[in-house]
Structures are given as structure tokens and as C-alpha cells.
Design a protein around this motif. Structure first.
Motif, PDB file in Angstrom:
ATOM      1  N   LYS A  52       7.641  12.471  -8.691  1.00  0.00           N
ATOM      2  CA  LYS A  52       7.433  11.619  -7.526  1.00  0.00           C
ATOM      3  C   LYS A  52       6.455  12.307  -6.587  1.00  0.00           C
ATOM      4  O   LYS A  52       6.319  13.528  -6.602  1.00  0.00           O
ATOM      5  CB  LYS A  52       8.745  11.287  -6.833  1.00  0.00           C
ATOM      6  N   ARG A  95       6.903   6.963  -7.668  1.00  0.00           N
ATOM      7  CA  ARG A  95       7.545   7.731  -8.739  1.00  0.00           C
ATOM      8  C   ARG A  95       6.995   7.214 -10.054  1.00  0.00           C
ATOM      9  O   ARG A  95       6.595   6.058 -10.184  1.00  0.00           O
ATOM     10  CB  ARG A  95       9.063   7.660  -8.688  1.00  0.00           C
ATOM     11  N   GLY A  96       6.960   8.094 -11.056  1.00  0.00           N
ATOM     12  CA  GLY A  96       6.417   7.683 -12.331  1.00  0.00           C
ATOM     13  C   GLY A  96       6.659   8.733 -13.397  1.00  0.00           C
ATOM     14  O   GLY A  96       7.429   9.675 -13.210  1.00  0.00           O
ATOM     15  N   VAL A 155      -0.333   9.625 -14.100  1.00  0.00           N
ATOM     16  CA  VAL A 155       1.055   9.205 -13.948  1.00  0.00           C
ATOM     17  C   VAL A 155       1.162   7.682 -14.012  1.00  0.00           C
ATOM     18  O   VAL A 155       0.509   6.983 -13.235  1.00  0.00           O
ATOM     19  CB  VAL A 155       1.624   9.708 -12.593  1.00  0.00           C
ATOM     20  N   LEU A 156       1.977   7.187 -14.960  1.00  0.00           N
ATOM     21  CA  LEU A 156       2.312   5.762 -14.973  1.00  0.00           C
ATOM     22  C   LEU A 156       3.345   5.560 -13.875  1.00  0.00           C
ATOM     23  O   LEU A 156       4.464   6.068 -13.961  1.00  0.00           O
ATOM     24  CB  LEU A 156       2.921   5.346 -16.309  1.00  0.00           C
ATOM     25  N   ALA A 157       2.955   4.869 -12.836  1.00  0.00           N
ATOM     26  CA  ALA A 157       3.809   4.755 -11.667  1.00  0.00           C
ATOM     27  C   ALA A 157       4.402   3.366 -11.524  1.00  0.00           C
ATOM     28  O   ALA A 157       3.808   2.377 -11.952  1.00  0.00           O
ATOM     29  CB  ALA A 157       3.007   5.097 -10.419  1.00  0.00           C
ATOM     30  N   GLU A 158       5.555   3.323 -10.914  1.00  0.00           N
ATOM     31  CA  GLU A 158       6.163   2.038 -10.580  1.00  0.00           C
ATOM     32  C   GLU A 158       5.284   1.354  -9.541  1.00  0.00           C
ATOM     33  O   GLU A 158       4.719   2.003  -8.660  1.00  0.00           O
ATOM     34  CB  GLU A 158       7.566   2.246 -10.003  1.00  0.00           C
ATOM     35  N   ASP A 206       0.144  -2.237 -15.537  1.00  0.00           N
ATOM     36  CA  ASP A 206       0.474  -1.456 -16.739  1.00  0.00           C
ATOM     37  C   ASP A 206      -0.716  -0.792 -17.418  1.00  0.00           C
ATOM     38  O   ASP A 206      -0.535  -0.106 -18.398  1.00  0.00           O
ATOM     39  CB  ASP A 206       1.254  -2.302 -17.733  1.00  0.00           C
ATOM     40  N   ALA A 230      -3.199   4.203 -14.261  1.00  0.00           N
ATOM     41  CA  ALA A 230      -2.395   5.400 -14.011  1.00  0.00           C
ATOM     42  C   ALA A 230      -2.895   6.045 -12.724  1.00  0.00           C
ATOM     43  O   ALA A 230      -4.094   6.074 -12.454  1.00  0.00           O
ATOM     44  CB  ALA A 230      -2.510   6.381 -15.173  1.00  0.00           C
ATOM     45  N   VAL A 280      11.192   4.598 -15.474  1.00  0.00           N
ATOM     46  CA  VAL A 280      10.295   3.930 -14.531  1.00  0.00           C
ATOM     47  C   VAL A 280      10.090   2.480 -14.954  1.00  0.00           C
ATOM     48  O   VAL A 280      10.141   2.160 -16.142  1.00  0.00           O
ATOM     49  CB  VAL A 280       8.934   4.652 -14.413  1.00  0.00           C
ATOM     50  N   ASN A 325       7.523   0.454 -15.445  1.00  0.00           N
ATOM     51  CA  ASN A 325       6.123   0.221 -15.747  1.00  0.00           C
ATOM     52  C   ASN A 325       6.061  -0.159 -17.219  1.00  0.00           C
ATOM     53  O   ASN A 325       6.465   0.624 -18.084  1.00  0.00           O
ATOM     54  CB  ASN A 325       5.283   1.473 -15.474  1.00  0.00           C
TER      55      ASN A 325
END
Length: 109
Positions: free
Chosen positions: A15, A22-23, A57-60, A64, A67, A84, A86
Motif C-alpha cells: 500500500k 493498495r495493490g 503495482v496492479l492497484a484497486e 485492469d 499499473a 486486490v 483488480n
């Protein structure tokens, strides 16, 4: 060059220290490698050092295919323990267990 070892690894939940983000880490650069236009867009007083690991980072909350690119100094472990939200996480990782994603074998290089 003084390159440090990355603190976070692929599949780890993280995070942002300052923003509600966060991711899951999907890639790591040993130092900044994202282009000068991106770098110049950050106000000078807030620019992180270039000579540290940067994380994809794949984040919320992001689409999709996008990143976030975040310096190590701005991340901390996420201890929420939940996956997460995503959709790309299901394409990159084979599963989620014990608070961590497992990378698909086909994604290893």
C-alpha cells in the motif's frame, strides 16, 4: 551505481504510505526506468530518488490494464490479507493464498 535489493517482491500486497492505494506487485525495476516526461510531471519537492527500486503495482481502483509505478520509499507492506479487486490479477497470477499471489508459470522469464 549503487543499486539496492528490492524490499518487495512480485505477488506481494503493498500500500502507498501517503495515498489510499493498495495493490499487488507485478514487476520490479532496480532503479527508476519510466521516462523523463513522467519524472518531470512530479513536483520537484515530491520527486523520489531515482536510485531505488520502483514497483509496477496492479492497484484497486485503476483499470485492469494500467499499473501504478511507485518508488520503494512510498510503499509499505499491506497486511489486510485480502486479494486486490483488480481484474488483471487473475490473468497475471494463478491464485491467492496466505496473503500472497502466486505468479503463473507462463509469466516467469
Amino acid at each position: 551505481m549503487n543499486t539496492r535489493t528490492a524490499k518487495f517482491s512480485i505477488g506481494q500486497l503493498v500500500k502507498h504510505k501517503s495515498f489510499p492505494l493498495r495493490g499487488v506487485v507485478i514487476d520490479v525495476d532496480s532503479e527508476f526506468n519510466h521516462g523523463d516526461n513522467w519524472w518531470q510531471a512530479i513536483p520537484e519537492a515530491e520527486r523520489p530518488a531515482r536510485d531505488q527500486p520502483f514497483y509496477h503495482v496492479l492497484a484497486e481502483g485503476l483499470d485492469d490494464v494500467q499499473a501504478a509505478y511507485i518508488s520503494e520509499q512510498n510503499l509499505e507492506p499491506d497486511t489486510d490479507g485480502a486479494p486486490v479487486s483488480n481484474p488483471a490479477a487473475a490473468r497475471v497470477f494463478s491464485g491467492f493464498a496466505d496473503g500472497r499471489y502466486r505468479l503463473r508459470t507462463s509469466m516467469l522469464h
